[in-house]
Design a protein around this motif. Structure first.
Motif, PDB file in Angstrom:
ATOM      1  N   ARG A  79      51.505  99.259  72.977  1.00 23.75           N
ATOM      2  CA  ARG A  79      50.912 100.595  73.053  1.00 23.75           C
ATOM      3  C   ARG A  79      51.758 101.658  72.352  1.00 23.75           C
ATOM      4  O   ARG A  79      51.386 102.832  72.348  1.00 23.75           O
ATOM      5  CB  ARG A  79      50.704 100.993  74.516  1.00 23.75           C
ATOM      6  N   SER A  80      52.883 101.263  71.758  1.00 18.42           N
ATOM      7  CA  SER A  80      53.727 102.272  71.096  1.00 18.42           C
ATOM      8  C   SER A  80      53.394 102.407  69.606  1.00 18.42           C
ATOM      9  O   SER A  80      53.895 103.307  68.949  1.00 18.42           O
ATOM     10  CB  SER A  80      55.204 101.905  71.266  1.00 18.42           C
ATOM     11  N   ILE A  81      52.544 101.510  69.081  1.00 17.23           N
ATOM     12  CA  ILE A  81      52.165 101.599  67.670  1.00 17.23           C
ATOM     13  C   ILE A  81      50.661 101.788  67.566  1.00 17.23           C
ATOM     14  O   ILE A  81      49.886 101.093  68.231  1.00 17.23           O
ATOM     15  CB  ILE A  81      52.546 100.326  66.883  1.00 17.23           C
ATOM     16  N   LEU A  82      50.241 102.735  66.726  1.00 11.26           N
ATOM     17  CA  LEU A  82      48.817 103.016  66.545  1.00 11.26           C
ATOM     18  C   LEU A  82      48.505 102.918  65.061  1.00 11.26           C
ATOM     19  O   LEU A  82      49.148 103.573  64.234  1.00 11.26           O
ATOM     20  CB  LEU A  82      48.520 104.433  67.058  1.00 11.26           C
ATOM     21  N   CYS A  83      47.550 102.063  64.714  1.00  9.25           N
ATOM     22  CA  CYS A  83      47.172 101.904  63.310  1.00  9.25           C
ATOM     23  C   CYS A  83      45.845 102.620  63.082  1.00  9.25           C
ATOM     24  O   CYS A  83      44.848 102.327  63.740  1.00  9.25           O
ATOM     25  CB  CYS A  83      47.049 100.416  62.990  1.00  9.25           C
ATOM     26  N   ASP A  90      37.474  97.382  58.988  1.00  9.46           N
ATOM     27  CA  ASP A  90      38.900  97.361  58.638  1.00  9.46           C
ATOM     28  C   ASP A  90      39.728  96.753  59.771  1.00  9.46           C
ATOM     29  O   ASP A  90      40.697  96.020  59.527  1.00  9.46           O
ATOM     30  CB  ASP A  90      39.400  98.782  58.353  1.00  9.46           C
ATOM     31  N   VAL A  91      39.337  97.047  61.025  1.00 11.33           N
ATOM     32  CA  VAL A  91      40.034  96.451  62.176  1.00 11.33           C
ATOM     33  C   VAL A  91      39.895  94.935  62.121  1.00 11.33           C
ATOM     34  O   VAL A  91      40.873  94.194  62.277  1.00 11.33           O
ATOM     35  CB  VAL A  91      39.466  96.989  63.508  1.00 11.33           C
ATOM     36  N   LEU A  92      38.665  94.459  61.856  1.00  9.14           N
ATOM     37  CA  LEU A  92      38.445  93.011  61.768  1.00  9.14           C
ATOM     38  C   LEU A  92      39.316  92.399  60.684  1.00  9.14           C
ATOM     39  O   LEU A  92      39.923  91.347  60.884  1.00  9.14           O
ATOM     40  CB  LEU A  92      36.976  92.716  61.452  1.00  9.14           C
ATOM     41  N   ALA A  93      39.369  93.058  59.519  1.00  6.49           N
ATOM     42  CA  ALA A  93      40.160  92.520  58.405  1.00  6.49           C
ATOM     43  C   ALA A  93      41.634  92.425  58.789  1.00  6.49           C
ATOM     44  O   ALA A  93      42.295  91.408  58.537  1.00  6.49           O
ATOM     45  CB  ALA A  93      39.979  93.401  57.167  1.00  6.49           C
ATOM     46  N   ALA A  97      43.904  89.036  59.366  1.00  7.84           N
ATOM     47  CA  ALA A  97      45.144  88.820  58.624  1.00  7.84           C
ATOM     48  C   ALA A  97      46.255  88.400  59.581  1.00  7.84           C
ATOM     49  O   ALA A  97      47.174  87.670  59.218  1.00  7.84           O
ATOM     50  CB  ALA A  97      45.540  90.098  57.888  1.00  7.84           C
ATOM     51  N   GLY A  98      46.168  88.845  60.840  1.00 11.09           N
ATOM     52  CA  GLY A  98      47.165  88.479  61.842  1.00 11.09           C
ATOM     53  C   GLY A  98      48.440  89.277  61.689  1.00 11.09           C
ATOM     54  O   GLY A  98      48.639  90.003  60.716  1.00 11.09           O
ATOM     55  N   GLY A  99      49.326  89.155  62.659  1.00 12.43           N
ATOM     56  CA  GLY A  99      50.642  89.772  62.536  1.00 12.43           C
ATOM     57  C   GLY A  99      50.772  91.135  63.187  1.00 12.43           C
ATOM     58  O   GLY A  99      51.873  91.544  63.550  1.00 12.43           O
ATOM     59  N   TYR A 100      49.660  91.875  63.346  1.00 19.60           N
ATOM     60  CA  TYR A 100      49.752  93.200  63.948  1.00 19.60           C
ATOM     61  C   TYR A 100      49.434  93.103  65.430  1.00 19.60           C
ATOM     62  O   TYR A 100      48.411  92.537  65.816  1.00 19.60           O
ATOM     63  CB  TYR A 100      48.781  94.169  63.254  1.00 19.60           C
ATOM     64  N   ARG A 101      50.310  93.615  66.268  1.00 20.11           N
ATOM     65  CA  ARG A 101      50.110  93.499  67.715  1.00 20.11           C
ATOM     66  C   ARG A 101      49.965  94.843  68.400  1.00 20.11           C
ATOM     67  O   ARG A 101      50.026  94.952  69.621  1.00 20.11           O
ATOM     68  CB  ARG A 101      51.304  92.744  68.353  1.00 20.11           C
ATOM     69  N   GLY A 102      49.831  95.921  67.613  1.00 22.55           N
ATOM     70  CA  GLY A 102      49.691  97.242  68.221  1.00 22.55           C
ATOM     71  C   GLY A 102      48.239  97.587  68.481  1.00 22.55           C
ATOM     72  O   GLY A 102      47.378  96.714  68.544  1.00 22.55           O
TER      73      GLY A 102
END
Lengths: 198, 198
Positions: A79-83, A90-93, A97-102
């Motif tokens: 919850r400390s990172i917001l994309c 774009d969220v699906l893409a 791609a994987g790797g982002y956990r925020g």
């Protein structure tokens, strides 16, 4: 007219779908009426249900039928990172791609003053509330590298920095598998400017 | 799952449309939900209305919401010639080509014993009734030049000739604009066999 009015109206309505022209619309209408009526009725019912029930998540604005979407209510996400992205696709893409956990914030568009799309239309009120919650340490700006996407990223970066939160932009450069020979000049220039020490 | 169940179901339902795969279905669903909801509701209503109201013309079997379609009830059409085609799309193609002023009979398929499609499924009962009316002088067989289309044409030709009505088959050969070099052997062989004195 040769085709009956109802079938003509159906073809016209099918053309509202992206990528569907007169010929595809005709093929779709005949296909449904000739041998896919059950699937057509199911599609009709689901269109209506989805249009009536799907709203924007009250936390990130993505399309969903819940008040808070699955990603926002997922306990495993940082919850400390917001994309910040422009659309649900774009969220699906990014997820594929994987790797982002925020977490995400979906603008549902981009700033475009000429089209009358200002900060309110891209949910900046809700975004400011998210920033106020206090647990966000970094905002990643992942809008598209278009003129409007860049302007949107710049605008949001200023809001973020005004609250002493870190604002970052996703990297732009030569895509994997791309060949320099066929790449546009803008991307190449940016790749050179943003070069990293190895 | 990342996407909410309702949107996933809508994407699955959109895939029933011919030529729509997972990626197009996703694009269509998001497009409708993001900025085309009115058009989506209109499409939903028209799908339902068309599926409930569109039947086969009781004279030629084409798809229409009337009991007798506009072509069959049109006074300007020559009732002595009947052109037999497989689908409503074939009628459209022939009408757009222009030049034909007779009536049509739409099989809504072709004979295909392996798929259980026999004479009843392609409306041969109604077709025989049309022949009995007595004003038909010629039946043009315009089924597709596939194995099943040829077999269907042959079957119908026998029915027609048994009633002492003239049966003709549309010509097959080199299409205008086609190049001999790139044409398949079957078409070339047929074009040679069916050569005309000039």
């Amino acid at each position: 007219m040769l085709i009956s009015p109802l079938i003509q109206n159906l073809m016209a309505a099918l053309k509202c779908l992206p990528g569907v022209g007169p010929k595809s619309a005709q093929r779709m209408a005949f296909n449904i009426l000739e041998r896919n009526r059950d699937a057509g009725l199911r599609l009709s019912a689901l269109l209506q249900e989805a249009i009536h029930k799907v709203k924007n998540c009250e936390s990130c604005r993505i399309l969903c039928e819940e008040t808070i979407c699955r990603l926002c209510s997922h306990h495993g996400r940082d919850r400390s990172i917001l994309c910040v992205v422009e659309t649900p696709a774009d969220v699906l893409a990014l997820e594929q791609a994987g790797g982002y956990r925020g977490q995400y914030f979906v603008l549902m568009g981009r700033l475009s003053p000429l089209d009358g799309i200002g900060p309110d239309a891209i949910g900046m009120g809700l975004f400011q509330e998210r920033l106020k919650e206090g647990h966000i340490k970094e905002v990643i700006l992942a809008t598209n590298p278009t003129v409007e996407g860049e302007a949107t990223a710049h605008y949001i970066a200023e809001l973020v920095k005004a609250r002493n939160i870190r604002a970052t932009r996703i990297a732009h450069g030569v895509p994997f598998g791309g060949e320099l020979e066929y790449l546009d000049g803008g991307t190449l220039a940016r790749a050179l400017l943003a070069r990293l020490v190895v």
